[in-house]
Design a protein around this motif. Structure first.
Motif, PDB file in Angstrom:
ATOM      1  N   ALA A  13     -48.652 -76.561  -3.139  1.00 35.23           N
ATOM      2  CA  ALA A  13     -48.579 -77.849  -3.845  1.00 35.23           C
ATOM      3  C   ALA A  13     -47.597 -78.799  -3.170  1.00 35.23           C
ATOM      4  O   ALA A  13     -47.756 -80.020  -3.244  1.00 35.23           O
ATOM      5  N   ASP A  16     -48.439 -81.854  -0.770  1.00 38.20           N
ATOM      6  CA  ASP A  16     -48.939 -83.124  -1.317  1.00 38.20           C
ATOM      7  C   ASP A  16     -47.826 -84.170  -1.362  1.00 38.20           C
ATOM      8  O   ASP A  16     -47.158 -84.355  -2.376  1.00 38.20           O
ATOM      9  N   ASP A  57     -50.723 -80.992 -16.020  1.00 33.91           N
ATOM     10  CA  ASP A  57     -50.917 -82.046 -15.026  1.00 33.91           C
ATOM     11  C   ASP A  57     -50.162 -81.784 -13.730  1.00 33.91           C
ATOM     12  O   ASP A  57     -50.350 -82.497 -12.739  1.00 33.91           O
ATOM     13  N   SER A  58     -49.313 -80.786 -13.709  1.00 30.81           N
ATOM     14  CA  SER A  58     -48.526 -80.467 -12.517  1.00 30.81           C
ATOM     15  C   SER A  58     -49.398 -79.834 -11.445  1.00 30.81           C
ATOM     16  O   SER A  58     -50.285 -79.031 -11.754  1.00 30.81           O
ATOM     17  N   PRO A  59     -49.139 -80.154 -10.178  1.00 34.80           N
ATOM     18  CA  PRO A  59     -49.853 -79.448  -9.111  1.00 34.80           C
ATOM     19  C   PRO A  59     -49.472 -77.970  -9.037  1.00 34.80           C
ATOM     20  O   PRO A  59     -50.117 -77.198  -8.347  1.00 34.80           O
ATOM     21  N   GLY A  63     -53.562 -71.675 -12.551  1.00 33.96           N
ATOM     22  CA  GLY A  63     -54.971 -71.836 -12.222  1.00 33.96           C
ATOM     23  C   GLY A  63     -55.260 -72.847 -11.132  1.00 33.96           C
ATOM     24  O   GLY A  63     -56.399 -72.974 -10.697  1.00 33.96           O
ATOM     25  N   LYS A  64     -54.230 -73.574 -10.683  1.00 32.99           N
ATOM     26  CA  LYS A  64     -54.431 -74.540  -9.599  1.00 32.99           C
ATOM     27  C   LYS A  64     -54.059 -73.896  -8.266  1.00 32.99           C
ATOM     28  O   LYS A  64     -53.159 -73.062  -8.203  1.00 32.99           O
ATOM     29  N   SER A  65     -54.732 -74.324  -7.210  1.00 30.84           N
ATOM     30  CA  SER A  65     -54.477 -73.731  -5.898  1.00 30.84           C
ATOM     31  C   SER A  65     -53.085 -74.063  -5.369  1.00 30.84           C
ATOM     32  O   SER A  65     -52.605 -73.415  -4.444  1.00 30.84           O
ATOM     33  N   GLY A  66     -52.422 -75.035  -5.965  1.00 33.54           N
ATOM     34  CA  GLY A  66     -51.075 -75.395  -5.531  1.00 33.54           C
ATOM     35  C   GLY A  66     -50.061 -74.296  -5.723  1.00 33.54           C
ATOM     36  O   GLY A  66     -48.975 -74.324  -5.126  1.00 33.54           O
ATOM     37  N   THR A  67     -50.383 -73.301  -6.529  1.00 38.76           N
ATOM     38  CA  THR A  67     -49.453 -72.188  -6.733  1.00 38.76           C
ATOM     39  C   THR A  67     -49.605 -71.103  -5.661  1.00 38.76           C
ATOM     40  O   THR A  67     -48.853 -70.127  -5.676  1.00 38.76           O
TER      41      THR A  67
END
Length: 188
Positions: A13, A16, A57-59, A63-67
């Motif tokens: 993340a 970005d 809303d955080s990157p 479940g977001k690839s930013g982790t």
């Protein structure tokens, strides 16, 4: 006993820059990767820390690839990983117990971002009695780390100023800040 290496929140993340703003230390991840390679070679304790935000809303939200961990520091099978949602890797995890069970008395910290989770985890490590060394060039800060909306008269700070200020606040009081090369030369 070699010190434990704690790699804090070196997650994709942080690529970005539109979200985080300008940064310093563009090779911080590579320096952290050099520390990790050395620790693996020594078979010394390694801890990977992943921040999983509770803000959807955080990157860095679950479940977001930013982790995902950045390639330079991706854990190998069997390496210890702690997930956290607070600024300190010691809050809501069993990190302290893990280190004490291994007999660790000294830690080396690095990661993202310097004034947030790196500083908080490093301070808490020292407060818990661990001799703490911060690899200052294996960390980075972003311009988003300096929120000045509470005082609109403040001038914007650069990522380098934010980084240096965060390190200046902890060096000598909580820990010792050292370069990656100095750490690698001393830890054999």
């Amino acid at each position: 006993m070699h010190p434990a290496l704690i790699l804090i929140d070196i997650e994709t993340a942080f690529h970005d820059l539109e979200f985080w703003g300008a940064r310093n230390n563009p090779d911080a991840e590579d320096k952290a990767g050099a520390l990790l390679a050395h620790w693996r070679e020594m078979r010394a304790p390694i801890v990977h820390v992943r921040h999983v935000s509770q803000n959807p809303d955080s990157p860095l939200a679950a479940g977001k690839s930013g982790t995902d961990f950045m390639a330079q520091v991706a854990p190998l099978p069997g390496e210890t990983i702690f997930e956290k949602s607070a600024n300190s890797a010691f809050i809501g995890t069993s990190l302290e117990t893990h280190l004490r069970d291994l007999g660790v008395t000294d830690v080396v910290t690095c990661g993202l971002t310097t004034p947030h989770c790196v500083s908080t985890t490093s301070r808490m490590a020292a407060n818990l009695g661990f001799n703490t060394v911060l690899a200052h060039d294996a960390c980075a800060a972003f311009t988003s780390c300096a929120q000045t909306d509470w005082n609109p008269g403040l001038a914007p700070m650069s990522a380098e100023d934010i980084h240096n200020s965060a390190i200046a606040h902890v060096h000598g009081e909580f820990l010792t800040a050292r370069s990656t090369n100095a750490i690698l030369a001393d830890v054999a």
